[in-house]
Enzyme design. Sequence first.
Site, PDB file in Angstrom:
ATOM      1  N   VAL A  59      -6.106   2.219  10.648  1.00 24.70           N
ATOM      2  CA  VAL A  59      -4.757   1.992   9.935  1.00 24.70           C
ATOM      3  C   VAL A  59      -4.606   1.814   8.612  1.00 24.70           C
ATOM      4  O   VAL A  59      -4.919   0.607   8.242  1.00 24.70           O
ATOM      5  CB  VAL A  59      -4.551   0.207  10.858  1.00 24.70           C
ATOM      6  N   PRO A  60      -3.410   2.990   8.596  1.00 25.54           N
ATOM      7  CA  PRO A  60      -3.867   2.786   6.573  1.00 25.54           C
ATOM      8  C   PRO A  60      -2.544   1.840   6.223  1.00 25.54           C
ATOM      9  O   PRO A  60      -1.740   1.917   5.531  1.00 25.54           O
ATOM     10  CB  PRO A  60      -3.499   4.058   6.251  1.00 25.54           C
ATOM     11  N   CYS A  61      -2.781  -0.054   6.403  1.00 27.67           N
ATOM     12  CA  CYS A  61      -1.518  -0.835   5.884  1.00 27.67           C
ATOM     13  C   CYS A  61      -1.477  -0.526   3.893  1.00 27.67           C
ATOM     14  O   CYS A  61      -0.572  -1.495   3.552  1.00 27.67           O
ATOM     15  CB  CYS A  61      -2.513  -1.951   6.364  1.00 27.67           C
ATOM     16  N   HIS A  62      -2.742   0.015   3.015  1.00 28.88           N
ATOM     17  CA  HIS A  62      -2.300   0.042   1.966  1.00 28.88           C
ATOM     18  C   HIS A  62      -1.542   0.677   2.241  1.00 28.88           C
ATOM     19  O   HIS A  62      -0.889   0.612   0.655  1.00 28.88           O
ATOM     20  CB  HIS A  62      -3.489   0.417   1.608  1.00 28.88           C
TER      21      HIS A  62
END
Length: 111
Positions: A59-62
């Site tokens: 999950v590329p929450c950045h």
Amino acid sequence: MKNKMQIKQNNFREKVFDVVKKIPKGKVFTYGQVALLLGKPRGAREVGWALHSNKSSEVPCHRVVDRNGRLAPSFAFEGWKEQRRRLEQEGVKFNDEMHVDLAVCFWNFQF
């Protein structure tokens, strides 16, 4: 047995993760836009809480920033400097130390 509130929160969190997984490299989306896509126009804070609980590298929450393009001061993976490092690796442009250039890097999701 989980109560209904926990189930709703888990469902919302999973939906947040599903949206965030679709943000392409080099692009960013806002907490509010994620919430809007999920039918919660006032749910930006809930999106932030969900992303802060993320433990998966899938999950590329950045790639999620606030409505002004500001990085998360308490980004889950070692703070905003790590969030910036990850975004820079993907070619995201910045206006200053803490703000991405939304005019260039905003993901224009099409329904």
